[in-house]
Write a protein that holds these residues in place. Structure first.
Motif, PDB file in Angstrom:
ATOM      1  N   VAL A  34       0.854  -1.191   0.000  1.00 41.36           N
ATOM      2  CA  VAL A  34       0.000   0.000   0.000  1.00 41.36           C
ATOM      3  C   VAL A  34       0.889   1.240   0.000  1.00 41.36           C
ATOM      4  O   VAL A  34       1.839   1.331   0.770  1.00 41.36           O
ATOM      5  CB  VAL A  34      -0.925   0.013   1.238  1.00 41.36           C
ATOM      6  CG1 VAL A  34      -1.752   1.282   1.281  1.00 41.36           C
ATOM      7  CG2 VAL A  34      -1.836  -1.205   1.228  1.00 41.36           C
ATOM      8  N   LYS A  35       0.575   2.183  -0.841  1.00 37.71           N
ATOM      9  CA  LYS A  35       1.359   3.413  -0.925  1.00 37.71           C
ATOM     10  C   LYS A  35       1.116   4.289   0.303  1.00 37.71           C
ATOM     11  O   LYS A  35       0.124   4.148   1.000  1.00 37.71           O
ATOM     12  CB  LYS A  35       1.007   4.189  -2.195  1.00 37.71           C
ATOM     13  CG  LYS A  35       1.371   3.465  -3.485  1.00 37.71           C
ATOM     14  CD  LYS A  35       0.927   4.284  -4.690  1.00 37.71           C
ATOM     15  CE  LYS A  35       1.230   3.553  -5.992  1.00 37.71           C
ATOM     16  NZ  LYS A  35       0.727   4.307  -7.171  1.00 37.71           N
ATOM     17  N   GLN A  36       2.037   5.228   0.497  1.00 46.90           N
ATOM     18  CA  GLN A  36       1.892   6.202   1.577  1.00 46.90           C
ATOM     19  C   GLN A  36       1.463   7.553   1.019  1.00 46.90           C
ATOM     20  O   GLN A  36       1.816   7.904  -0.109  1.00 46.90           O
ATOM     21  CB  GLN A  36       3.204   6.368   2.337  1.00 46.90           C
ATOM     22  CG  GLN A  36       3.461   5.310   3.366  1.00 46.90           C
ATOM     23  CD  GLN A  36       4.433   5.791   4.428  1.00 46.90           C
ATOM     24  OE1 GLN A  36       4.116   5.819   5.598  1.00 46.90           O
ATOM     25  NE2 GLN A  36       5.620   6.180   4.031  1.00 46.90           N
ATOM     26  N   SER A  37       0.740   8.298   1.834  1.00 42.75           N
ATOM     27  CA  SER A  37       0.332   9.654   1.473  1.00 42.75           C
ATOM     28  C   SER A  37       0.257  10.482   2.744  1.00 42.75           C
ATOM     29  O   SER A  37      -0.471  10.128   3.673  1.00 42.75           O
ATOM     30  CB  SER A  37      -1.033   9.635   0.774  1.00 42.75           C
ATOM     31  OG  SER A  37      -1.479  10.953   0.504  1.00 42.75           O
ATOM     32  N   GLY A  38       1.029  11.559   2.820  1.00 39.69           N
ATOM     33  CA  GLY A  38       1.008  12.429   3.996  1.00 39.69           C
ATOM     34  C   GLY A  38       1.459  11.735   5.263  1.00 39.69           C
ATOM     35  O   GLY A  38       0.975  12.049   6.345  1.00 39.69           O
ATOM     36  N   GLY A  39       2.361  10.758   5.145  1.00 36.63           N
ATOM     37  CA  GLY A  39       2.876  10.076   6.322  1.00 36.63           C
ATOM     38  C   GLY A  39       2.061   8.895   6.790  1.00 36.63           C
ATOM     39  O   GLY A  39       2.407   8.245   7.780  1.00 36.63           O
ATOM     40  N   ASP A  40       0.974   8.574   6.084  1.00 39.01           N
ATOM     41  CA  ASP A  40       0.139   7.432   6.471  1.00 39.01           C
ATOM     42  C   ASP A  40      -0.217   6.640   5.223  1.00 39.01           C
ATOM     43  O   ASP A  40       0.096   7.024   4.098  1.00 39.01           O
ATOM     44  CB  ASP A  40      -1.120   7.921   7.189  1.00 39.01           C
ATOM     45  CG  ASP A  40      -1.764   6.844   8.061  1.00 39.01           C
ATOM     46  OD1 ASP A  40      -1.200   5.735   8.157  1.00 39.01           O
ATOM     47  OD2 ASP A  40      -2.825   7.114   8.642  1.00 39.01           O
ATOM     48  N   LEU A  41      -0.908   5.528   5.414  1.00 38.84           N
ATOM     49  CA  LEU A  41      -1.319   4.706   4.286  1.00 38.84           C
ATOM     50  C   LEU A  41      -2.344   5.458   3.438  1.00 38.84           C
ATOM     51  O   LEU A  41      -3.255   6.100   3.967  1.00 38.84           O
ATOM     52  CB  LEU A  41      -1.941   3.399   4.790  1.00 38.84           C
ATOM     53  CG  LEU A  41      -1.092   2.567   5.765  1.00 38.84           C
ATOM     54  CD1 LEU A  41      -1.828   1.285   6.102  1.00 38.84           C
ATOM     55  CD2 LEU A  41       0.274   2.265   5.189  1.00 38.84           C
ATOM     56  N   ALA A  42      -2.200   5.385   2.121  1.00 39.95           N
ATOM     57  CA  ALA A  42      -3.114   6.076   1.210  1.00 39.95           C
ATOM     58  C   ALA A  42      -4.508   5.468   1.317  1.00 39.95           C
ATOM     59  O   ALA A  42      -4.687   4.256   1.138  1.00 39.95           O
ATOM     60  CB  ALA A  42      -2.590   5.984  -0.212  1.00 39.95           C
ATOM     61  N   ALA A  43      -5.491   6.305   1.603  1.00 43.34           N
ATOM     62  CA  ALA A  43      -6.861   5.825   1.846  1.00 43.34           C
ATOM     63  C   ALA A  43      -7.424   5.076   0.642  1.00 43.34           C
ATOM     64  O   ALA A  43      -8.101   4.054   0.793  1.00 43.34           O
ATOM     65  CB  ALA A  43      -7.768   6.998   2.211  1.00 43.34           C
ATOM     66  N   GLY A  44      -7.137   5.558  -0.561  1.00 45.19           N
ATOM     67  CA  GLY A  44      -7.643   4.902  -1.765  1.00 45.19           C
ATOM     68  C   GLY A  44      -7.099   3.503  -1.920  1.00 45.19           C
ATOM     69  O   GLY A  44      -7.839   2.567  -2.267  1.00 45.19           O
ATOM     70  N   ASP A  45      -5.808   3.330  -1.669  1.00 44.38           N
ATOM     71  CA  ASP A  45      -5.189   2.006  -1.754  1.00 44.38           C
ATOM     72  C   ASP A  45      -5.769   1.059  -0.709  1.00 44.38           C
ATOM     73  O   ASP A  45      -6.048  -0.115  -0.991  1.00 44.38           O
ATOM     74  CB  ASP A  45      -3.674   2.120  -1.538  1.00 44.38           C
ATOM     75  CG  ASP A  45      -2.941   2.543  -2.793  1.00 44.38           C
ATOM     76  OD1 ASP A  45      -3.620   2.988  -3.748  1.00 44.38           O
ATOM     77  OD2 ASP A  45      -1.706   2.454  -2.829  1.00 44.38           O
TER      78      ASP A  45
END
Length: 453
Positions: free
Chosen positions: A197-208
């Motif tokens: 799962v990719k990261q976004s803003g320091g957390d797991l990307a919600a879409g992924d």
């Protein structure tokens, strides 16, 4: 309204430390009355001739602060938000929207010394540009940041702004002292494979996360349908998947509702949930802040996260005391994910990551037997396990040193073996040990070369 003992301690600590520091942080677990503390503090400051600005970022938090201020102190506050203006009012306390006050035409009409003190609700957001613009404008004011946990998702350290933590009252102590309800962890023996799962803003990307979660929704709904609880709140990553799960729960005969930021009937659904017309409330991270429903007795976290602050906010929706409520059931699953370490129930209590990992492993073993576990007891057992493992490692190290004809032991291993794991996280950079200090350490059997400086 009479303050609880720890709230009185918090108040005294803040007032005392403001003599030394300008910017203080108050850390109190969700449900322990942070708002009451800062409302009564605001009253104290006003009686001392102060003028107070309370900053919040959501309408629910702004209204909550104003309402609790009046309920706790009988003081009314002016509101600076959207079509409500406070700049020309005579009220000594203003509750302001960050989004509103960061705009030049709403900020600049205030004198830079308009406020003697600023209180920031949900202070883990302090480093955002919007907050910093307001704080820099009123740079002479003393500041108190209030939060349930000082962690930030982007890993930026709040110590860059705050000078000191004035007082801390965590979830573990609050449960032990009877001010929050006990938490029971039940891990469902269902492995949710998140893969990469990719990261976004320091957390797991919600879409992924949503895409990986979707194939398991039927099994998740089956698991939730077996839960015998009166008020269940489910946190999910996106609105679409929240709506899907809600529909699946309804198909299984549960009275379920879904709320999101676009829901026109959101307030009505929340009222109906409060009245018991719904058993389950699904949401896509809408209810993490500014919503209090003490009757919630089960939390299901289907929004895996690496951020402890976010996890604490979700679980905190169910930790408040309520008549007839014996404990909070925290429903967990077995998460299989590459590269990232997730926050799990044990991290709410454990201060040591090794202990949290061991407690999580123990919970998953209990899950195979269909057994829930009290988190306090689980962590206590894990602490003993980890301590035993460290002592075994220390004994092995001593054997090795004897074979090398050395009597000196690694100080980090020594500290960890006796439960002082914090020794391996030096906070400050100290000067090197003097020759006499090194000799003293060697006399006690500790290798001075192993101590960082």
């Amino acid at each position: 309204m009479e303050a609880r003992p720890y709230q009185q301690e918090a108040h005294a600590a803040i007032v005392s430390q403001w003599d030394e520091y300008q910017r203080l942080l108050l850390v109190m677990a969700t449900g322990t009355g942070k708002t009451i503390v800062f409302c009564q503090l605001a009253e104290h400051l006003v009686r001392e001739g102060g003028r107070v600005l309370i900053l919040a970022h959501r309408d629910e938090l702004i209204r909550q602060a104003a309402d609790k201020l009046e309920a706790a102190t009988s003081l009314k506050a002016a509101i600076e938000k959207a079509n409500e203006y406070a700049v020309d009012t005579w009220y000594p306390i203003t509750v302001g929207s960050v989004q509103t006050m960061t705009r030049d035409k709403r900020l600049f009409p205030y004198e830079t010394d308009a406020f003697t003190h600023i209180i920031i609700d949900e202070a883990h957001r302090t480093l955002a540009k919007t907050y910093q613009k307001i704080l820099e404008y009123f740079d002479g004011a003393k500041v108190l940041g209030v939060t349930a946990t000082p962690d930030r998702g982007d890993q930026k350290n709040l110590g860059r702004f705050y000078d000191s933590i004035a007082y801390e009252y965590g979830i573990s102590k609050a449960v032990k002292e009877g001010f929050l309800c006990p938490i029971v962890n039940r891990t469902i023996p269902l492995t949710l494979d998140m893969g990469t799962v990719k990261q976004s803003g320091g957390d797991l990307a919600a879409g992924d996360v949503a895409a990986k979660l979707e194939p398991y929704l039927e099994e998740i709904a089956d698991a939730i349908a077996t839960i015998d609880r009166k008020r269940i709140v489910v946190f999910l990553p996106l609105i679409a998947i929240s709506e899907q799960l809600c529909a699946l729960l309804e198909e299984r005969g549960m009275k379920a509702a879904e709320v999101n930021g676009m829901s026109k009937d959101r307030n009505q659904k929340l009222k109906d949930f409060n009245r018991g017309r719904y058993q389950v409330l699904c949401n896509a991270m809408l209810l993490t802040e500014g919503w209090d429903e003490p009757a919630v007795d089960c939390i299901v976290v289907l929004r895996p996260t690496r951020v402890r602050a976010l996890y604490c906010q979700m679980v905190g929706r169910g930790t408040r005391l309520h008549p007839g409520k014996e404990n909070l059931l925290l429903l967990d699953f077995i998460w299989n994910i590459d590269r990232h370490e997730l926050i799990r129930p044990a991290y709410l209590i454990a201060e040591d990551e090794d202990v949290a990992r061991e407690a999580t492993r123990m919970a998953e073993e209990l899950a195979k037997q269909g057994m829930p576990a009290d988190i306090q007891e689980l962590v206590a057992g894990a602490e003993n396990q980890v301590l035993d493992q460290r002592k075994e490692a220390l004994a092995e190290e001593i054997k090795k040193q004897r074979r090398k004809k050395s009597r000196l032991v690694d100080p980090l291993l020594l500290g960890a073996a006796f439960g002082e794991s914090r020794i391996i996280e030096p906070r400050t950079r100290a000067e090197a040990a003097t020759e006499s200090q090194q000799m003293a350490l060697e006399h006690e059997g500790v290798n001075p070369e192993g101590i960082g400086h």
